[in-house]
Write a protein that holds these residues in place. Structure first.
Motif, short mmCIF file in Angstrom:
data_model
loop_
_atom_site.label_atom_id
_atom_site.label_comp_id
_atom_site.label_asym_id
_atom_site.label_seq_id
_atom_site.Cartn_x
_atom_site.Cartn_y
_atom_site.Cartn_z
N ALA A 1 23.14 78.06 -21.59
CA ALA A 1 23.94 79.07 -22.29
C ALA A 1 25.16 78.43 -22.96
N VAL A 2 25.79 77.49 -22.27
CA VAL A 2 26.96 76.81 -22.84
C VAL A 2 26.57 76.07 -24.11
N MET A 3 25.43 75.39 -24.09
CA MET A 3 25.01 74.62 -25.27
C MET A 3 24.72 75.54 -26.46
N ARG A 4 24.25 76.74 -26.22
CA ARG A 4 24.08 77.70 -27.32
C ARG A 4 25.43 78.12 -27.89
N LEU A 5 26.43 78.26 -27.01
CA LEU A 5 27.77 78.59 -27.49
C LEU A 5 28.38 77.42 -28.25
N VAL A 6 28.04 76.20 -27.85
CA VAL A 6 28.49 75.02 -28.60
C VAL A 6 27.91 75.04 -30.01
N GLU A 7 26.62 75.35 -30.10
CA GLU A 7 25.98 75.44 -31.42
C GLU A 7 26.65 76.48 -32.31
N LYS A 8 27.12 77.56 -31.71
CA LYS A 8 27.75 78.64 -32.47
C LYS A 8 29.22 78.36 -32.77
N GLY A 9 29.73 77.23 -32.29
CA GLY A 9 31.12 76.88 -32.55
C GLY A 9 32.12 77.63 -31.70
N ILE A 10 31.65 78.29 -30.65
CA ILE A 10 32.55 79.07 -29.79
C ILE A 10 33.33 78.17 -28.85
N ILE A 11 32.72 77.08 -28.42
CA ILE A 11 33.40 76.13 -27.56
C ILE A 11 33.00 74.72 -27.99
N ASP A 12 33.94 73.80 -27.85
CA ASP A 12 33.72 72.39 -28.21
C ASP A 12 33.50 71.60 -26.93
N LEU A 13 32.43 70.81 -26.91
CA LEU A 13 32.11 70.02 -25.71
C LEU A 13 33.24 69.09 -25.31
N ASP A 14 34.02 68.61 -26.27
CA ASP A 14 34.99 67.56 -25.98
C ASP A 14 36.44 67.98 -26.15
N MET B 1 30.38 87.70 -17.91
CA MET B 1 29.48 86.57 -17.77
C MET B 1 28.03 87.00 -17.63
N ASN B 2 27.77 88.14 -17.01
CA ASN B 2 26.39 88.62 -16.95
C ASN B 2 25.81 88.82 -18.34
N ASP B 3 26.61 89.38 -19.24
CA ASP B 3 26.15 89.61 -20.61
C ASP B 3 25.92 88.28 -21.34
N ILE B 4 26.82 87.33 -21.12
CA ILE B 4 26.67 86.02 -21.76
C ILE B 4 25.38 85.34 -21.31
N LEU B 5 25.13 85.35 -20.00
CA LEU B 5 23.93 84.71 -19.48
C LEU B 5 22.66 85.39 -19.98
N LYS B 6 22.70 86.71 -20.09
CA LYS B 6 21.53 87.43 -20.59
C LYS B 6 21.27 87.09 -22.06
N GLU B 7 22.33 87.10 -22.86
CA GLU B 7 22.18 86.85 -24.29
C GLU B 7 21.82 85.40 -24.60
N PHE C 1 22.16 87.64 -11.60
CA PHE C 1 23.26 86.78 -11.16
C PHE C 1 24.29 87.50 -10.30
N SER C 2 24.19 88.82 -10.20
CA SER C 2 25.12 89.57 -9.36
C SER C 2 24.46 90.86 -8.90
N LYS C 3 25.16 91.55 -8.06
CA LYS C 3 24.65 92.71 -7.33
C LYS C 3 24.15 93.82 -8.26
N ASN C 4 22.97 94.37 -7.94
CA ASN C 4 22.49 95.59 -8.57
C ASN C 4 21.47 96.23 -7.63
N ASP C 5 21.12 97.48 -7.90
CA ASP C 5 20.26 98.23 -6.99
C ASP C 5 18.87 97.60 -6.86
N TYR C 6 18.33 97.10 -7.97
CA TYR C 6 17.00 96.50 -7.91
C TYR C 6 17.01 95.24 -7.05
N LEU C 7 18.00 94.40 -7.25
CA LEU C 7 18.10 93.17 -6.48
C LEU C 7 18.21 93.48 -4.99
N ALA C 8 18.95 94.52 -4.65
CA ALA C 8 19.10 94.89 -3.24
C ALA C 8 17.76 95.24 -2.60
#
Length: 704
Positions: free
Chosen positions: A447-460, A537-543, A556-563
């Motif tokens: 997910a981070v590498m996709r954000l790098v491609e979009k210019g949202i975060i710089d690896l360095d 972060m749940n939305d970021i990981l899904k997208e 990645f976090s609590k929900n009724d189905y996971l329970a």
């Protein structure tokens, strides 16, 4: 073999969310006062006992008491009642003197009231109370009280009461592995505390569900949290009665309270264990004593490194048995024959010697062929694979398995085995989800590498320029840390801050210069990304990962189905609570199953969802994983990290993937890129790692 992260902490309940489950045994020369109170008649003896020679875990004796008012005052407690020291220091700062953080307790019972009474006295040079709206268990001094009335040798649910001046919390029994356990309720306990000088007194009355039966063993323990004024959250110190943490998850980690009547006598018994085979190194950690006359009277006794033990117990005949079916010897798991039992009669006022327990190891299975079966895989091989999994699963006492195989870049076989919970016997099926532990990291890395491609975060770009990290801002070197350092484990952070003696995060070396596996780094990068995107972060990981790679059955976090579908984890074949993370942790909280997760390995192998140049960056060697001299890689392969991806150079070409270890869940996802084959395996057991390694040989490498 892929790098397995240290014990993650998300699945543990609040009282030890930042507490390692490492065993700590403190040997001190301490005064133990044995004063038995029979109503108003006192029979007492006091002596100094070397705890190293009388190391029997945590055992206390409770006798009848009356006329106790729960008011935080010791004056109505019998003056000569047994005082049991609370002395184990598993984490945090060392004592600064005799007035800094020491404790002891008294215990008794009242049959008419169906109640257990406990009073604990803590000496501490400061007492911190957090009255803010954000007060938590780790922002102030806290009393953690654990109680297990049933205290079955096979495991039973534990009540946890967390108490502070401005904080009250109980554990959530809805995730308990014990379906018979009722909800922990404050109506069942009265707790009052008072502060007198440098002493804090916690007094409790616990209501029993059943009539008090004598003699009987119940489970009880304490963890005291000390927050000093100069500490930064979540830096605390801890002292415990029994020598382990994780007590609400593992009832065997509670101390034993033996309810005695006024006529019972005690005696000391010594014993030892020995191996029938001379080449074994470790001994079972505990041996179990169970009263022949009254089986509800039992205890587990700590065995020392030479196989010796001793304990003081009520007189009578006891059956001696093993507490577990396996023995840990570093990363090796040795299965032992537990059918043998011995009998010992404990008598008063004499030296009682128990018969030696001769340990017989059961030979490990060896079904690994010269050539891995996945090379020429077809449906005829499935019976051999099933036989392999079931044989090794039974030997290593692994309750449940989810496994999927990849051949020619496609899923070739998927099957589940065993149970989700050894207590309920609920079966693992295709919908059962397992904790993926550190396998979460490469999914977040994608997910981070996709954000790098979009210019949202710089690896360095230094991360502090996006979001400062106050807890480490005192060390200027933290301003060097980048996303690249995080994804390649070169931040210099520890795996988890609570692994440090003081519980504080620090930097071990100049970022970018060495390798140090770190979950803390991933969590810092998570906070940065949430800050700069403004998204959950749940939305970021899904997208950015779940949807692009087809990881539908992944959470990645609590929900009724996971329970509903989550498996329990297991330690030594006993289930742990199915705790659900409140928030996504990008280092360890992913839940999924093997068939779904093959899409991740296949997607990376096919270079799906990212530009070729981005994949080149991900798979470029960033750092070499040094061989641990105490735990060398048995295959001798060179191990590396790319950007969140663990890699090996093998005789079969490049392999990549990641391992996971949450303690009670162990897992491995591994792809041999040049062979276009691989596998994913999730287990719900602390003994699963050996199965992973053997499965790799069975499927691909053949016997090494």
């Amino acid at each position: 073999m892929y790098h397995q992260s240290n014990l993650s902490n998300h699945h543990q309940s609040n009282e030890h969310r930042n507490i390692s489950t490492t065993i700590f045994v403190t040997f001190l020369f301490i005064p133990l006062f044995f004063s038995v109170v029979y109503g108003n008649n006192i029979i007492s003896k006091s002596s100094y006992i070397d705890a190293e020679e009388f190391s029997n875990g945590a055992i206390a004796y409770a006798y009848p008491i009356s006329n106790i008012t729960v008011d935080g005052d010791l004056s109505d407690w019998p003056k000569s009642l047994n005082a049991y020291p609370i002395q184990h220091r598993p984490l945090g700062n060392s004592s600064r003197g005799k007035n800094d953080f020491e404790a002891y307790f008294h215990v008794g019972y009242n049959i008419k009231e169906k109640a257990i009474y406990v009073i604990a006295v803590v000496t501490d040079d400061s007492h911190i109370i957090d009255t803010s709206s954000t007060a938590e268990w780790n922002t102030q001094d806290i009393f953690n009280f654990y109680f297990d009335e049933q205290h079955s040798p096979n495991g039973s649910g534990v009540d946890l009461y967390q108490y502070g001046k401005s904080y009250k919390h109980t554990n959530d029994q809805s995730v308990s592995w014990d379906p018979s356990k009722k909800m922990t309720n404050w109506d069942n306990i009265d707790i009052v505390h008072s502060r007198k000088g440098n002493k804090t007194i916690y007094e409790c009355k616990v209501k029993m569900e059943q009539q008090v039966a004598l003699p009987k063993t119940i489970g009880m323990d304490f963890v005291f949290v000390d927050k000093d004024t100069n500490d930064r959250k979540p830096s605390n110190s801890y002292i415990t009665w029994g020598n382990k943490l994780g007590k609400s998850s593992f009832p065997a980690r509670l101390g034993d309270i033996i309810l005695m009547d006024t006529q019972m006598k005690t005696g000391v018994v010594e014993g030892r264990l020995s191996w029938k085979q001379n080449n074994e190194k470790s001994y079972p950690e505990y041996i179990r004593y169970t009263s022949e006359k009254t089986p509800r009277l039992w205890t587990q006794i700590l065995v020392d490194s030479t196989g010796a033990y001793n304990v003081e117990l009520p007189v009578g005949k006891y059956q001696i048995s093993y507490a577990t079916q396996t023995v840990k010897n570093n990363d090796e798991v040795i299965r032992i024959d537990t059918q043998e039992h011995k009998i010992v009669a404990i008598q008063e006022n004499q030296k009682n010697i128990a018969p030696t327990m001769a340990i017989n190891s059961i030979k490990a299975p060896d079904l690994i062929p010269k050539k891995g079966v996945l090379h020429n895989f077809d449906k005829k091989n499935t019976e051999a694979i099933d036989r392999f999994i079931k044989t090794y699963q039974e030997y290593y006492q692994i309750p449940g398995v989810s496994m999927a195989l990849i051949k020619d870049g496609k899923i070739a076989y998927h099957k589940t085995y065993g149970v989700k919970n050894t207590f309920t016997k609920a079966k693992v099926d295709h919908n059962t989800l397992f904790e993926a532990a550190s396998i979460t990291k490469p999914v977040f890395g994608f997910a981070v590498m996709r954000l790098v491609e979009k210019g949202i975060i710089d690896l360095d770009k230094p991360l502090y320029q996006y979001l400062p990290f106050e807890d480490i801002a005192h060390d200027e070197r933290y301003k060097l840390i980048t996303a690249r350092h995080v994804l390649s484990h070169q931040t210099g952070f520890p795996n988890w801050a609570n692994n440090n003696p003081d519980g504080k995060i620090d930097i071990k070396f100049t970022p970018g210069t060495q390798y140090q596996y770190s979950g803390e780094g991933f969590e810092y990068l998570k906070r940065v990304i949430v800050h700069i995107t403004g998204k959950d972060m749940n939305d970021i990981l899904k997208e950015e990962a779940v949807d692009p790679l087809g990881l539908e059955n992944t959470y990645f976090s609590k929900n009724d189905y996971l329970a509903k579908v989550k498996s329990n984890g297991h330690f030594d074949n006993l289930p742990t609570p199915a705790d659900l993370p409140e928030n996504p942790g990008v280092a360890s909280t992913m839940h999924t199953e093997a068939k779904t997760f093959t899409n991740f390995l296949i997607g990376l192998s096919d270079r799906k969802g990212l530009k070729p140049s981005t994949y080149d960056k991900m798979f470029k060697i960033q750092t070499v994983i040094p061989t641990d001299e105490e735990d060398p890689e048995p295959d001798g392969y060179e191990n590396y990290f790319g950007l969140s991806i663990s890699m090996q150079k093998t005789p079969f070409g490049l392999s990549f993937g990641h391992g996971g270890n949450n303690g009670d869940f162990r897992c491995l996802a591994k792809m041999y890129k040049d062979l276009d084959m691989g596998f994913v395996i999730f287990t719900n057991s602390n003994t699963g790692k050996i199965l992973h390694n053997d499965l790799d040989q069975f499927l691909v490498t053949g016997k090494l």
